[in-house]
Design an enzyme around this catalytic site. Sequence first.
Site, mmCIF file in Angstrom:
data_model
loop_
_atom_site.group_PDB
_atom_site.id
_atom_site.type_symbol
_atom_site.label_atom_id
_atom_site.label_comp_id
_atom_site.label_asym_id
_atom_site.label_seq_id
_atom_site.Cartn_x
_atom_site.Cartn_y
_atom_site.Cartn_z
ATOM 1 N N ASP A 2 -13.832 -2.124 1.745
ATOM 2 C CA ASP A 2 -13.606 -2.209 3.194
ATOM 3 C C ASP A 2 -14.311 -1.040 3.855
ATOM 4 O OD1 ASP A 2 -11.913 0.149 4.029
ATOM 5 O OD2 ASP A 2 -10.478 -0.723 2.622
ATOM 6 N N GLN A 9 0.858 -1.200 0.000
ATOM 7 C CA GLN A 9 0.000 0.000 0.000
ATOM 8 C C GLN A 9 0.881 1.232 0.000
ATOM 9 O OE1 GLN A 9 -0.448 2.083 3.143
ATOM 10 N NE2 GLN A 9 -1.320 3.587 1.724
ATOM 11 N N TYR A 35 1.416 5.414 -0.005
ATOM 12 C CA TYR A 35 0.936 6.780 0.225
ATOM 13 C C TYR A 35 1.799 7.715 -0.591
ATOM 14 C CZ TYR A 35 -2.195 6.083 4.245
ATOM 15 O OH TYR A 35 -3.240 5.748 5.054
ATOM 16 N N HIS A 87 -12.004 4.534 4.498
ATOM 17 C CA HIS A 87 -10.836 4.465 5.391
ATOM 18 C C HIS A 87 -11.279 4.117 6.813
ATOM 19 C CE1 HIS A 87 -6.472 5.619 4.977
ATOM 20 N NE2 HIS A 87 -6.525 5.466 6.289
ATOM 21 N N SER A 98 -13.896 2.524 -0.143
ATOM 22 C CA SER A 98 -13.532 2.549 1.271
ATOM 23 C C SER A 98 -13.684 3.961 1.795
ATOM 24 C CB SER A 98 -12.051 2.133 1.392
ATOM 25 O OG SER A 98 -11.500 2.509 2.635
ATOM 26 N N ARG A 114 -9.682 -2.935 11.488
ATOM 27 C CA ARG A 114 -9.310 -2.837 12.902
ATOM 28 C C ARG A 114 -9.732 -4.017 13.771
ATOM 29 N NH1 ARG A 114 -12.722 1.530 11.814
ATOM 30 N NH2 ARG A 114 -11.578 3.329 12.570
HETATM 31 C C1 LIG Z 1 -5.145 1.650 12.991
HETATM 32 C C2 LIG Z 1 -5.401 1.801 11.517
HETATM 33 C C3 LIG Z 1 -4.363 2.145 10.668
HETATM 34 C C4 LIG Z 1 -4.594 2.272 9.299
HETATM 35 N N1 LIG Z 1 -3.548 2.556 8.472
HETATM 36 C C5 LIG Z 1 -3.754 2.592 7.126
HETATM 37 C C6 LIG Z 1 -2.666 2.789 6.243
HETATM 38 O O1 LIG Z 1 -1.534 2.935 6.653
HETATM 39 N N2 LIG Z 1 -2.933 2.821 4.921
HETATM 40 C C7 LIG Z 1 -4.203 2.659 4.407
HETATM 41 O O2 LIG Z 1 -4.405 2.693 3.190
HETATM 42 N N3 LIG Z 1 -5.244 2.469 5.237
HETATM 43 C C8 LIG Z 1 -5.052 2.424 6.567
HETATM 44 N N4 LIG Z 1 -6.109 2.185 7.402
HETATM 45 C C9 LIG Z 1 -7.450 1.971 6.827
HETATM 46 C C10 LIG Z 1 -7.692 0.507 6.493
HETATM 47 O O3 LIG Z 1 -6.913 0.076 5.418
HETATM 48 C C11 LIG Z 1 -9.169 0.244 6.138
HETATM 49 O O4 LIG Z 1 -9.550 1.146 5.122
HETATM 50 C C12 LIG Z 1 -10.097 0.409 7.340
HETATM 51 O O5 LIG Z 1 -9.481 0.006 8.531
HETATM 52 C C13 LIG Z 1 -11.343 -0.438 7.109
HETATM 53 O O6 LIG Z 1 -12.292 -0.167 8.064
HETATM 54 P P1 LIG Z 1 -12.536 -1.085 9.362
HETATM 55 O O7 LIG Z 1 -11.377 -0.854 10.269
HETATM 56 O O8 LIG Z 1 -13.804 -0.516 9.901
HETATM 57 O O9 LIG Z 1 -12.641 -2.515 8.903
HETATM 58 C C14 LIG Z 1 -5.900 2.065 8.779
HETATM 59 C C15 LIG Z 1 -6.931 1.724 9.643
HETATM 60 C C16 LIG Z 1 -6.695 1.580 10.992
HETATM 61 C C17 LIG Z 1 -7.839 1.188 11.884
#
Ligand SMILES: Cc1cc2nc3c(=O)[nH]c(=O)nc-3n(C[C@H](O)[C@H](O)[C@H](O)COP(=O)(O)O)c2cc1C
Length: 367
Positions: free
Chosen positions: A301, A131, A133, A270, A268, A325
Amino acid sequence: MIPSNAIHSAEDARRIARRRLPWMVFDYIDGTAGLGTGAARNRAALDTMTLRPRVLRDVSERSLAAEVFGQSAQRPFGIAPMGMCNLSTPGADLMLARLAARYSVPLGVSTVASTSMEEIIVEAEGNAWFQLYFSGDGSGTFKLVERARAAGYETLVLTVDVPEVGRRPRELRHGFKMPFRIGPRQFVDFALHPKWSLTALAHGKPQMANFLMDGYEFDRTESRARATWDTLARLRDQWGGNLVVKGVMDPEDARTAKAAGVDALQVSSHGARQLDSAPAAIEALREIRVAVGDEYPLFYDSGLQSGEDAIKALTAGADFVFYGRILQFAMAAAGETGLQQLWGVLSDEFSITMAQIGVTSVGDLKV
Ligand SMILES: Cc1cc2nc3c(=O)[nH]c(=O)nc-3n(C[C@H](O)[C@H](O)[C@H](O)COP(=O)(O)O)c2cc1C
């Protein structure tokens, strides 16, 4: 140790994690943008969706197998990229990697992972997607792409929904920063959660492991706002492997990304960590499915908390989904055992729901 059957649902994992983790870490993982209305909207939209029971169709043999980018996966769900997972428990990234290897499902490896991308893909036996950024002027970003290629990654996920990191009051309140500082407030928090603190300290403070190498720097708070469709075009030119764009919520953006040669989109919000007022991601998924047509690969997601939720997302137009999460909560609750318990729960929920709605294969869920 928690009993071997302590996790019967994602909520069980969250409840135990909440007790064990320092507030700062729990709120970093659980926290959302703004007031949390985006998370509530995601939940409400999933709750409003219903699945209709169907009866008397022999459903004794059911398969959870799926295909993603031409590869067989033993589940139609994988692991969303998350930064700094080792905060949930030491070694969490590699636990997720072993899970990905065992079930041949994709593990999203964050730019800001707490284990290097090189180590993770080896442990995941290749079941890992990097992934990316975009940040600053983008020069560091394109260097990471070359590094991912050299490490053997075949799929790149460009996350586009973080032009600026969303304000997440719950983590800000605790002074969460990467790398984190241990001031008086954090000291009290850690002292009140000695088990986590002692284990974490014994393994060393989690770090953004992809940036420990000379020539690689990343400031989590640095603006990512300069990325444009031209950046995407440049990336498409540079990267011959599978390219996924993650964080698309608008049908017009989806059509533009598809036209730019992106191989799949990940709808998503996020996990509701970015725009508090964003529409429910599952509603966006439906609109985007219409916009891109039936055959274009769509992943999803945000807010999925059960196998039943995953089925809802698949029936709303996703080809493959990702949990975020809740997997970290399972590891915070009980390490690798907790992760395996929750994975078993999600798989059972998925399979039982298939039986209830009268389908025997993941393909049958597609609308
Ligand atoms: C603690 C945490 C850190 C995350 N870090 C990233 C990341 O570094 N890059 C990214 O694309 N998404 C990141 N995400 C988003 C996740 O990829 C995803 O979109 C999201 O957790 C999905 O929702 P859910 O936690 O309700 O299942 C993060 C989410 C959480 C909870």
